[in-house]
Design a protein around this motif. Structure first.
Motif, mmCIF file in Angstrom:
data_model
loop_
_atom_site.group_PDB
_atom_site.id
_atom_site.type_symbol
_atom_site.label_atom_id
_atom_site.label_comp_id
_atom_site.label_asym_id
_atom_site.label_seq_id
_atom_site.Cartn_x
_atom_site.Cartn_y
_atom_site.Cartn_z
ATOM 1 N N GLN A 49 0.838 -1.203 0.000
ATOM 2 C CA GLN A 49 0.000 0.000 0.000
ATOM 3 C C GLN A 49 0.871 1.251 0.000
ATOM 4 N N GLY A 50 1.973 1.199 0.733
ATOM 5 C CA GLY A 50 2.891 2.334 0.768
ATOM 6 C C GLY A 50 3.455 2.659 -0.607
ATOM 7 N N LEU A 51 3.764 1.613 -1.385
ATOM 8 C CA LEU A 51 4.292 1.835 -2.726
ATOM 9 C C LEU A 51 3.233 2.477 -3.623
ATOM 10 N N SER A 52 1.990 2.072 -3.450
ATOM 11 C CA SER A 52 0.936 2.670 -4.279
ATOM 12 C C SER A 52 0.803 4.171 -3.990
ATOM 13 N N TYR A 53 1.016 4.567 -2.718
ATOM 14 C CA TYR A 53 0.972 5.992 -2.376
ATOM 15 C C TYR A 53 2.190 6.743 -2.908
ATOM 16 N N ARG A 54 3.223 6.024 -3.229
ATOM 17 C CA ARG A 54 4.405 6.663 -3.814
ATOM 18 C C ARG A 54 4.098 7.195 -5.220
#
Length: 194
Positions: A49-54
């Protein structure tokens, strides 16, 4: 000149971003914007999920980007139908094949959701307002009229015939396609206009 490792990194980032967008398209099409969470998109894309927010600030940003891209793709197809070779019948058939291709199902469902849901971001709604369904049909009327003059299509109000025709295609897009897909039914669909 850019070193090759930087080019490789950019390529990998572009691939991840596209993977997230493709996953978001599927999740939005199936669940709508209200029923979608960033965690669902990330899971479908196989990323954290963190990567998607990147790559995207929010699900609303992704949704709006997808609506913009879908509308641009639809407009491109409509603008180019007049440049297709062949008879008016062959031009309408080519557009129908493109619309019923299984890869366009999620795009269609996304746009349906965008037009109906009250939770759609304002910017996405503004994009949709730029493209009138009436204008879309109006662009195709000259092709149908020419086909009526050559005997390829039946008599009648070309605008009304196109509304009827595309209403059926819209209905098919909302249905689960048979194992062999709707493309095998193109000739039967075209008979509506003949």
């Amino acid at each position: 000149m850019i070193p090759s490792n930087e080019t490789g990194i950019e390529h990998a980032q572009d691939e991840r971003k596209e993977r997230i967008k493709k996953a978001a398209l599927k999740v939005f099409a199936e669940r709508g914007i209200t029923g979608t969470k960033m965690s669902m998109i990330a899971s479908e894309a196989g990323v954290s999920q963190g990567l998607s927010y990147r790559y995207f600030e929010s699900k609303e940003e992704i949704f709006t980007i997808l609506v913009q891209e879908a509308m641009e793709e639809a407009q491109f197809a409509l603008n180019n139908i007049h440049h297709l070779s062949g008879t008016p019948l062959e031009q309408i058939k080519a557009l129908t094949i493109q619309m019923l291709d299984e890869s366009h199902k999620y795009i269609f469902l996304l746009l349906q959701n965008a037009q109906k849901s009250e939770d759609v971001p304002v910017k996405a709604k503004e994009i949709l307002l730029q493209y009138s369904p009436k204008e879309t049909i109006d662009r195709l009327v000259p092709i149908l009229t020419k086909g009526q003059q050559t005997g390829d299509f039946c008599e009648g109000d070309p605008y009304e015939l196109l509304i009827l025709y595309f209403s059926i295609i819209t209905g098919l897009m909302l249905q689960e396609a048979p194992a062999k897909g709707w493309l095998n039914e193109i000739d039967r669909l075209i008979k509506i206009l003949r």
